[in-house]
Write an enzyme that holds these catalytic residues in place. Structure first.
Site, PDB file in Angstrom:
ATOM      1  N   TYR A   1       0.855  -1.206   0.083  1.00 11.34           N
ATOM      2  CA  TYR A   1      -0.071  -0.017   0.073  1.00 11.34           C
ATOM      3  C   TYR A   1       1.016   1.227   0.108  1.00 11.34           C
ATOM      4  O   TYR A   1       1.325   1.646   0.863  1.00 11.34           O
ATOM      5  CB  TYR A   1      -0.941   0.011   1.311  1.00 11.34           C
ATOM      6  CG  TYR A   1      -2.124  -1.007   1.033  1.00 11.34           C
ATOM      7  CD1 TYR A   1      -3.342  -0.518   0.532  1.00 11.34           C
ATOM      8  CD2 TYR A   1      -1.892  -2.449   0.811  1.00 11.34           C
ATOM      9  CE1 TYR A   1      -4.371  -1.701   0.286  1.00 11.34           C
ATOM     10  CE2 TYR A   1      -2.788  -3.446   0.503  1.00 11.34           C
ATOM     11  CZ  TYR A   1      -4.200  -3.018   0.499  1.00 11.34           C
ATOM     12  OH  TYR A   1      -4.996  -3.783   0.152  1.00 11.34           O
TER      13      TYR A   1
ATOM     14  N   LYS B   1       2.604 -16.177   0.270  1.00 13.25           N
ATOM     15  CA  LYS B   1       3.247 -16.174  -0.974  1.00 13.25           C
ATOM     16  C   LYS B   1       4.547 -16.491  -1.112  1.00 13.25           C
ATOM     17  O   LYS B   1       5.368 -15.862  -1.818  1.00 13.25           O
ATOM     18  CB  LYS B   1       2.779 -15.150  -2.003  1.00 13.25           C
ATOM     19  CG  LYS B   1       2.923 -15.504  -3.531  1.00 13.25           C
ATOM     20  CD  LYS B   1       1.884 -16.824  -3.962  1.00 13.25           C
ATOM     21  CE  LYS B   1       2.116 -17.290  -5.181  1.00 13.25           C
ATOM     22  NZ  LYS B   1       1.217 -18.081  -5.770  1.00 13.25           N
TER      23      LYS B   1
ATOM     24  N   ASP C   1      -3.357 -18.137  -3.100  1.00 12.52           N
ATOM     25  CA  ASP C   1      -4.279 -18.794  -4.171  1.00 12.52           C
ATOM     26  C   ASP C   1      -5.212 -19.824  -3.748  1.00 12.52           C
ATOM     27  O   ASP C   1      -6.081 -20.050  -4.148  1.00 12.52           O
ATOM     28  CB  ASP C   1      -3.586 -19.060  -5.451  1.00 12.52           C
ATOM     29  CG  ASP C   1      -2.120 -19.628  -5.311  1.00 12.52           C
ATOM     30  OD1 ASP C   1      -1.391 -19.226  -4.439  1.00 12.52           O
ATOM     31  OD2 ASP C   1      -1.553 -20.082  -6.404  1.00 12.52           O
TER      32      ASP C   1
ATOM     33  N   ASP D   1      -6.855  -7.898   2.446  1.00 15.36           N
ATOM     34  CA  ASP D   1      -7.801  -6.951   1.827  1.00 15.36           C
ATOM     35  C   ASP D   1      -8.669  -7.856   0.747  1.00 15.36           C
ATOM     36  O   ASP D   1      -9.929  -8.053   0.993  1.00 15.36           O
ATOM     37  CB  ASP D   1      -7.351  -5.740   1.037  1.00 15.36           C
ATOM     38  CG  ASP D   1      -8.164  -4.679   0.963  1.00 15.36           C
ATOM     39  OD1 ASP D   1      -9.175  -4.978   1.302  1.00 15.36           O
ATOM     40  OD2 ASP D   1      -7.559  -3.623   0.198  1.00 15.36           O
TER      41      ASP D   1
ATOM     42  N   ASP E   1     -12.604  -9.643   1.684  1.00 11.54           N
ATOM     43  CA  ASP E   1     -13.762  -9.094   0.639  1.00 11.54           C
ATOM     44  C   ASP E   1     -14.413 -10.457   0.152  1.00 11.54           C
ATOM     45  O   ASP E   1     -15.561 -10.351  -0.057  1.00 11.54           O
ATOM     46  CB  ASP E   1     -13.390  -8.177  -0.233  1.00 11.54           C
ATOM     47  CG  ASP E   1     -13.016  -6.588   0.168  1.00 11.54           C
ATOM     48  OD1 ASP E   1     -13.417  -6.452   1.380  1.00 11.54           O
ATOM     49  OD2 ASP E   1     -12.926  -5.896  -0.798  1.00 11.54           O
TER      50      ASP E   1
END
Length: 371
Positions: free
Chosen positions: A130, A183, A216, A240, A244
């Site tokens: 970010y 990851k 993933d 994030d 969602d």
């Protein structure tokens, strides 16, 4: 309890008004003694003070027992140098609100999943990819030429440990299982550091099982096998996206609660999971549930800090139960959920149920508030 309220932009003032009506109702019913102070931020303060986040607001956050932040239209703000500060990001970095806590629980009739989902995602809140919050000066995103853009990902041991500790404390009140989402197979240094800190915290919580899962695979498994998850902990961007996804799978982004807390458990900010939706602002159709649910989490967080504050936990449970009752029935859902109700009608129906005590008993408890 002293609450600071920042209505925000777009639909923010509308859903904030609805939330204040709910707070007034539970304040009377449970004798909470709430003191509410409203300040302008966003476009409202930009017009009067030349900034979307005045210093007076920062001082008020520090002095309050909890803060309610309405959605903000930061994409539409002018550059930060011209006063267009993102209030959400600025509060998170200024007060080191490392942990963003987002529960997702299936709603019958709204969920798209075959099996029920009941998870809490603890997302790191202050760094990662970010660009508006990962540098001391300047932005973490830049261009070396007109055709090349670069972004810096910031991951610190301090922030990783803070979210890991929050996740394991939550898991101890739930089903004692934490999934660390990463990851590290391609981000070996930054996610390697994240995993190092999570493993260190896990060693201090031997009663909680730790599983490590590539992001993933986690995204796919939330759909295929939602019951295999309890608490998920991850870095900013992954959290994030996954939160969602989980909330949408559970029913809708419009019903998901969210709070952000610091490692010392002194500062808590409640805000809706969704954005400011300026395209429907002023039409009276906005769904206020996400902000209301977030404020219920804030009340539960405050109540969980001191046994003498049990009324705050009871108030939070009542709000959650009344919301669950309304969204479970098609005739009392808001329009975005396929129902007939606008903002005011839904809020009125919620207040009626809070006033007469018509509530479910099977509702989320303290594990969702980060206490």
């Amino acid at each position: 309890m002293r609450l600071l309220v920042l209505p925000g932009d777009g639909i923010g003032p509308e859903i904030t008004d609805a939330t204040l009506s709910v707070l007034d109702t539970v304040d009377r019913r449970f004798g909470l003694g709430l003191e509410i102070d409203c300040h302008d931020s966003g476009f409202a303060s930009l017009a009067t003070d030349g900034t979307t986040l005045p210093d007076s607001v920062l001082d008020a956050v520090a002095a309050a027992d909890g803060t309610v932040l309405g959605p903000v239209s930061h994409y539409d703000y002018p550059p930060a140098a011209q006063g267009g500060v993102n209030p959400s990001a600025a509060l998170r970095t200024r007060f080191r609100l490392h942990s963003n806590i987002r529960p997702a629980r299936s709603v019958e009739g709204l969920t798209v999943l075959r099996a029920p989902l009941d998870v809490v995602i603890v997302r790191e809140n202050t760094e990662g990819f970010y660009a508006d919050r990962n540098m001391h000066a300047g932005t973490g995103e830049f261009m070396t030429d007109a055709d090349t853009a670069l972004a810096v990902r910031k991951v610190t041991a301090t922030a990783c440990r803070a979210v890991a500790e929050q996740a394991f404390r939550l898991a101890e009140t739930r089903r004692r299982h934490v999934t660390a989402v990463h990851k590290a197979n391609v981000l070996s240094l930054s996610d390697g550091l994240f995993l190092r800190e999570v493993r260190a915290v896990a060693a201090e919580h031997r009663d909680v099982e730790l599983r490590e899962l590539i992001v993933d695979a986690a995204a796919a498994r939330l759909i295929r096998d939602p019951q295999s998850f309890d608490v998920l902990v991850t870095t900013n961007m992954f959290g994030d996206i996954l939160s969602d996804e989980a909330t949408e799978l559970a029913g809708s982004l419009g019903i998901g609660g969210s709070i952000s807390v610091d490692a010392a458990d002194r500062v808590c900010v409640a805000q809706a999971q969704h954005g400011s939706a300026p395209d429907i602002a002023g039409q009276g159709v906005a769904n206020p549930v996400s902000l209301i649910a977030s404020v219920a989490m804030l009340l539960r967080w405050w109540g969980g800090k001191d046994r003498s504050r049990v009324a705050f936990v009871e108030a939070a449970d009542a709000v959650d139960a009344a919301v669950a009752l309304l969204v479970s029935a098609p005739e009392t859902r808001t329009r975005d959920l396929g129902g007939p109700l606008g903002t005011a009608a839904f809020t009125d129906a919620l207040i009626v149920r809070l006033d007469d005590g018509t509530e479910f008993v099977d509702t989320p408890t303290t594990q969702e508030a980060g206490s």
